[in-house]
Design an enzyme around this catalytic site. Structure first.
Site, PDB file in Angstrom:
ATOM      1  N   GLY A  94       0.830  -1.207   0.000  1.00 52.62           N
ATOM      2  CA  GLY A  94       0.000   0.000   0.000  1.00 52.62           C
ATOM      3  C   GLY A  94       0.845   1.228   0.000  1.00 52.62           C
ATOM      4  CB  THR A  95       3.649   1.924  -0.044  1.00 54.33           C
ATOM      5  OG1 THR A  95       3.900   0.548   0.033  1.00 54.33           O
ATOM      6  CG2 THR A  95       4.964   2.638   0.044  1.00 54.33           C
ATOM      7  CB  THR A  96       3.814   6.567   2.914  1.00 54.05           C
ATOM      8  OG1 THR A  96       2.451   6.443   3.222  1.00 54.05           O
ATOM      9  CG2 THR A  96       4.176   7.990   2.585  1.00 54.05           C
TER      10      THR A  96
END
Lengths: 258, 212
Positions: free
Chosen positions: B12-14
């Site tokens: 998903g991530t940042t």
């Protein structure tokens, strides 16, 4: 030093009993019988010079270039079969293009030399092809560092400060060894290269010749180009004057002997 | 552009990377999801492809791992053949070739950052389509959209190493609060000529925010 292969020299895939591959050595002979080519690697660039032996007065001056460019920053001069040279230059151009496509930077000199060396060596493995009859001088500017490599018909390649191939290579090598290459600029080197080609040229064997002079240096922005007209003219003048002075010196000595 | 297949694991991530004089700071959250289930809550999304070149991975976990492995292999071969370390530009170019040529089969948004002798520090971003962008700082992943305003306001050129670390920490932390697909801990790596320093910021140490 000629030696007869007698049976072991019919195919490049055959060794002789004393461990030589005669076909590769014969390819080297083709190089030794061709016009001289020299390369000088100096402080701020590399200069290539070729003794272009002309077999007819009808040839247009500065046509039939013997020094070719690959990938903009690579210069290739050679001694030997020009048709083989063109084939190798085509290969270098493809290799340089492929490298740039993959890595998005210009290929460094040692990589180009290695690729070319490996390609030339491949043609010394199979009896169905013949080795290339050329020794290639590769001049390249890696960022700010000039590089000069020579690739022989065996595929062996070495980096040089100065090297010579072809008919007049002995004379040329002796002259090159006298030069202080590390501290020279390309302009000085261009003049010296011209002088060496002129002195290595044997008038008795081939009357007509043209000097071809190119460089890759800081002045040319790292691009390999034939030298500007003024540099060419100056270098030719310098070379011709040096030859005249040598002739004058010789005459003087003869008189003194009497 | 390939969508994630059902059941495929998503980063998903940042992710982000910031360049400073003498090095780069890369940072990421640590959440990997399959749908709503958090498959790994302590993921390391900062992957080494060479001694001083790291990539931040977002998109499909499988795709980005595969691509990063291939690039790491090529960079090792490059070092052996060239006798010198590859530049960050070379690494980014290899990533780009893979991501662009296979754009229909991959779901990968990658940030490449590192240090080399030629350019010093560099940051490159390769979004989904396989284009390449050299930038002073780069944001990526689903959580990045929430922090563009914050980053545009607070980024300055020529920040120090410590300022960059704070900047990355604060930005990723804000994104993790708002993006459901980002969370866990903040992993950081500071890459300089001399070494790579790995830092971990656990949940209890996150920067102050209004949380209600």
């Amino acid at each position: 030093m000629t030696s007869i292969g007698t049976g072991y020299d019919l195919s490049v895939s055959t060794y002789s009993p004393d461990g030589r591959v005669f076909q590769v050595e014969y390819a080297q002979k083709a190089v030794d019988n061709s016009g001289t080519a020299i390369g000088l690697r100096v402080k701020d660039g590399v200069v290539l010079a070729v003794e272009k032996i002309k077999h007819s007065r009808l040839l247009v001056p500065h046509s039939n270039r013997r020094i070719l460019t690959a990938g903009k920053h690579i210069g290739i001069a050679s001694a030997g079969w020009m048709s083989d040279t063109r084939h190798l230059v085509k290969r270098v151009r493809e290799e340089a293009r492929h490298y740039t496509d993959t890595y998005k930077v210009k290929p460094p000199a040692n990589i180009v030399a290695e690729r070319l060396g490996m390609y030339v060596q491949a043609y010394t493995l199979y009896s169905s092809v013949r080795p290339f009859g050329v020794s290639t001088l590769l001049a390249c500017m890696d960022a700010k560092e000039p590089q000069l490599y020579m690739i022989e018909p065996s595929g062996h390649y070495v980096g040089y400060r100065g090297c010579a191939v072809g008919k007049g290579k002995q004379v040329a090598k002796t002259e090159i060894e006298k030069l202080d290459l590390e501290n020279m600029t390309v302009r000085e080197a261009a003049k010296e290269a011209a002088r060496i080609i002129y002195s290595a040229h044997d008038d008795t064997k081939d009357k007509l010749f043209e000097l071809e002079l190119s460089w890759v240096c800081e002045e040319s922005n790292g691009l390999h180009v034939h030298v500007p007209q003024d540099v060419y003219d100056q270098s030719v003048q310098f070379a011709e004057r040096s030859l005249d002075e040598d002739d004058d010196d010789n005459e003087m000595e003869d008189d003194e002997d009497l | 552009m390939a969508q994630l297949k059902p059941g495929e694991v998503s980063l998903g991530t940042t992710i982000m990377a910031v360049q400073f004089e003498g090095g780069v700071v890369v940072g990421a959250d640590s959440r990997t999801t399959t749908g709503t289930y958090i498959a790994n809550r302590v993921t390391d999304k900062l992957t080494k492809v060479h001694d001083r070149i790291y990539c931040c991975r977002s998109g499909s976990a499988a795709d980005t791992q595969a691509v990063a492995d291939i690039v790491a292999y090529h960079l090792e071969l490059y070092t052996a053949q060239h006798g010198k370390e590859p530049t960050v530009k070379v690494a980014a170019s290899l990533f780009q070739q893979l991501c662009y040529e296979n754009k229909n089969r991959l779901s990968a948004g990658i940030i490449i950052a590192g240090w080399d002798k030629v350019e010093g520090s560099s940051v490159y971003e390769i979004p989904l389509g396989g284009s390449i962008h050299k930038q002073p700082f780069a944001l990526g992943g689903s959580g990045s959209v929430f922090i563009y305003g914050y980053c545009d306001k607070n980024f300055q050129l020529n920040m120090s190493k410590e300022e960059c670390i704070e900047f990355v920490k604060n930005s990723v932390s804000l994104a993790m609060t708002r993006d459901g697909s980002s969370g866990g801990v903040i992993r950081l790596a500071v890459i300089t000529e001399d070494n790579v320093e790995r830092l971990l910021v656990t949940g209890d140490k996150l920067p102050e925010q209004y949380l209600g």
